[in-house]
Design a protein around this motif. Structure first.
Motif, PDB file in Angstrom:
ATOM      1  N   ARG A 168       2.958 -11.065   8.071  1.00  0.00           N
ATOM      2  CA  ARG A 168       4.263 -11.066   8.742  1.00  0.00           C
ATOM      3  C   ARG A 168       4.837  -9.652   8.678  1.00  0.00           C
ATOM      4  O   ARG A 168       5.224  -9.183   7.609  1.00  0.00           O
ATOM      5  N   VAL A 169       4.861  -9.003   9.830  1.00  0.00           N
ATOM      6  CA  VAL A 169       5.325  -7.616   9.894  1.00  0.00           C
ATOM      7  C   VAL A 169       6.506  -7.528  10.862  1.00  0.00           C
ATOM      8  O   VAL A 169       6.428  -8.011  11.995  1.00  0.00           O
ATOM      9  N   TYR A 170       7.583  -6.917  10.400  1.00  0.00           N
ATOM     10  CA  TYR A 170       8.819  -6.797  11.165  1.00  0.00           C
ATOM     11  C   TYR A 170       9.123  -5.324  11.436  1.00  0.00           C
ATOM     12  O   TYR A 170       8.709  -4.444  10.671  1.00  0.00           O
ATOM     13  N   THR A 171       9.874  -5.086  12.489  1.00  0.00           N
ATOM     14  CA  THR A 171      10.407  -3.756  12.752  1.00  0.00           C
ATOM     15  C   THR A 171      11.927  -3.840  12.643  1.00  0.00           C
ATOM     16  O   THR A 171      12.537  -4.787  13.161  1.00  0.00           O
ATOM     17  N   ALA A 172      12.531  -2.851  11.957  1.00  0.00           N
ATOM     18  CA  ALA A 172      13.976  -2.861  11.754  1.00  0.00           C
ATOM     19  C   ALA A 172      14.542  -1.459  11.913  1.00  0.00           C
ATOM     20  O   ALA A 172      13.886  -0.462  11.583  1.00  0.00           O
ATOM     21  N   LEU A 173      15.759  -1.383  12.412  1.00  0.00           N
ATOM     22  CA  LEU A 173      16.506  -0.133  12.446  1.00  0.00           C
ATOM     23  C   LEU A 173      17.557  -0.217  11.356  1.00  0.00           C
ATOM     24  O   LEU A 173      18.350  -1.169  11.325  1.00  0.00           O
ATOM     25  N   VAL A 174      17.549   0.748  10.443  1.00  0.00           N
ATOM     26  CA  VAL A 174      18.455   0.696   9.293  1.00  0.00           C
ATOM     27  C   VAL A 174      19.365   1.917   9.259  1.00  0.00           C
ATOM     28  O   VAL A 174      19.062   2.966   9.831  1.00  0.00           O
ATOM     29  N   HIS A 175      20.486   1.757   8.580  1.00  0.00           N
ATOM     30  CA  HIS A 175      21.392   2.875   8.329  1.00  0.00           C
ATOM     31  C   HIS A 175      20.792   3.781   7.252  1.00  0.00           C
ATOM     32  O   HIS A 175      20.189   3.301   6.291  1.00  0.00           O
ATOM     33  N   GLY A 176      20.979   5.070   7.416  1.00  0.00           N
ATOM     34  CA  GLY A 176      20.551   6.013   6.393  1.00  0.00           C
ATOM     35  C   GLY A 176      19.235   6.702   6.721  1.00  0.00           C
ATOM     36  O   GLY A 176      18.440   6.230   7.537  1.00  0.00           O
ATOM     37  N   HIS A 177      19.016   7.815   6.060  1.00  0.00           N
ATOM     38  CA  HIS A 177      17.807   8.626   6.234  1.00  0.00           C
ATOM     39  C   HIS A 177      16.904   8.357   5.028  1.00  0.00           C
ATOM     40  O   HIS A 177      17.155   8.859   3.931  1.00  0.00           O
ATOM     41  N   ILE A 178      15.863   7.550   5.215  1.00  0.00           N
ATOM     42  CA  ILE A 178      14.955   7.228   4.113  1.00  0.00           C
ATOM     43  C   ILE A 178      14.025   8.422   3.900  1.00  0.00           C
ATOM     44  O   ILE A 178      13.231   8.748   4.788  1.00  0.00           O
ATOM     45  N   PRO A 179      14.081   9.080   2.743  1.00  0.00           N
ATOM     46  CA  PRO A 179      13.312  10.315   2.548  1.00  0.00           C
ATOM     47  C   PRO A 179      11.825  10.093   2.312  1.00  0.00           C
ATOM     48  O   PRO A 179      11.006  10.939   2.665  1.00  0.00           O
ATOM     49  N   HIS A 180      11.466   8.951   1.697  1.00  0.00           N
ATOM     50  CA  HIS A 180      10.062   8.694   1.396  1.00  0.00           C
ATOM     51  C   HIS A 180       9.419   7.889   2.527  1.00  0.00           C
ATOM     52  O   HIS A 180      10.085   7.104   3.191  1.00  0.00           O
ATOM     53  N   ASP A 181       8.126   8.075   2.726  1.00  0.00           N
ATOM     54  CA  ASP A 181       7.443   7.471   3.874  1.00  0.00           C
ATOM     55  C   ASP A 181       7.175   5.982   3.710  1.00  0.00           C
ATOM     56  O   ASP A 181       7.037   5.271   4.699  1.00  0.00           O
ATOM     57  N   ASN A 182       7.056   5.516   2.499  1.00  0.00           N
ATOM     58  CA  ASN A 182       6.807   4.085   2.277  1.00  0.00           C
ATOM     59  C   ASN A 182       7.276   3.691   0.891  1.00  0.00           C
ATOM     60  O   ASN A 182       7.587   4.551   0.057  1.00  0.00           O
TER      61      ASN A 182
END
Length: 308
Positions: A168-182
């Protein structure tokens, strides 16, 4: 909801809580009580307990009995987006804004109403209100949902969910700049004791694990892929809020000032499972809905302009 307090007497001490409560009130089935326990509607001295909890003499058990609404299950022609179907299973691409099954406030226009019009052979394990429904996705989450057309298929698909073998894989748009890739979020989820309609990270909640990977960064927003290892209520929404990156548009867990979108920007784009009869691994993919893509394009363009 009606709140009922029960004090455990000598007669029932040492029994599992579901057995004790069904003995006190025969109108409550053990299945009902187990569901209420999961939803934190049954508390012992104000604390959530597991279904195998054995009650003690003097325990004060509080039961919030949900008000029952008689639902008229009507087959409706809803032109569901069926992406796969055989005699055992069916995969539907649910539109954002559609509820999965009838419930108080949503008696019609649900996936189940559409399924009842589309076919007559659906599993009966989840009763008349949720025929064929093996798992759910939120009303304002779009994407893929697997449906069982008979009880044998239903048991197999549920077992795969329990064993965490379903993709089960989802795509999401989130607030904030996530610095790490995973990253991986491993935090237990349970009912929020202050806001009972919400879920939260709680010490005695159910084990929950979400793996995420950054797809693209747009200044103060990040597009991410979330892969579920477990499937708790509102899991991605709660987990992303917990690490400081709530979903855009999320009315429960996101900021009030957010991009205009009717609900959380979340899409269940990949679903994979072993066929319950043949054993063949099946995987399905659903592209991002147009409104999701349009919002991402707007965010991307606004960032590009500021960098010019």
């Amino acid at each position: 909801m009606e709140k009922i307090e029960i004090e455990i007497t000598e007669e029932h001490k040492g029994s599992r809580i579901d057995k004790a409560l069904s003995a006190v009130n025969p109108e409550w089935s053990r299945t009902q009580i187990q569901s209420w326990l999961k939803d934190s509607l049954v508390l012992v001295s104000g604390i959530q307990v597991k279904p195998n909890y054995k009650v003690r003499l003097g325990d004060i058990v509080t039961v919030e009995e949900p008000e029952l609404e008689v639902l008229d299950m009507v087959a409706e022609e809803l032109n569901l987006d069926i992406v796969y179907e055989d005699k055992d299973v069916l995969v539907v691409n649910k539109a954002r804004g559609m509820v999965v099954h009838p419930a108080p406030g949503h008696p019609s226009g649900t996936v189940v109403n559409g399924l009842m019009h589309h076919c007559t052979d659906l599993s009966g394990i989840n009763g008349v209100v949720r025929p064929g429904i093996v798992h759910r996705i939120d009303k304002d989450t779009s994407g893929l949902l697997m449906v069982a057309k008979n009880d044998k298929a239903h048991v197999s698909l549920v077992d795969q969910l329990v064993n965490r073998s379903v993709t089960r894989v989802y795509t999401a748009l989130v607030h904030g700049h996530i610095p790490h890739d995973n990253g991986t979020i491993d935090a237990p989820i349970g009912r929020d004791q202050r806001e009972r309609q919400n879920m939260a990270i709680v010490d005695k909640g159910r084990h929950a694990v979400t793996h995420f990977k950054v797809i693209e960064r747009f200044g103060d927003y990040t597009l991410v892929e979330c892969r579920l290892e477990t499937g708790r209520t509102h899991q991605i929404r709660v987990h992303m809020k917990y690490i400081g990156y709530p979903l855009v548009g999320d009315p429960k867990y996101g900021p009030k000032k957010t991009l205009q979108f009717n609900g959380q920007v979340l899409h269940a784009g990949t679903l994979g499972f072993d066929h319950p009869v043949t054993g063949e691994y099946l995987e399905f993919n659903s592209p991002l809905p147009e409104d999701f893509k349009d919002l991402v394009d707007e965010v991307r363009k606004s960032v590009d302009k500021t960098e010019e």
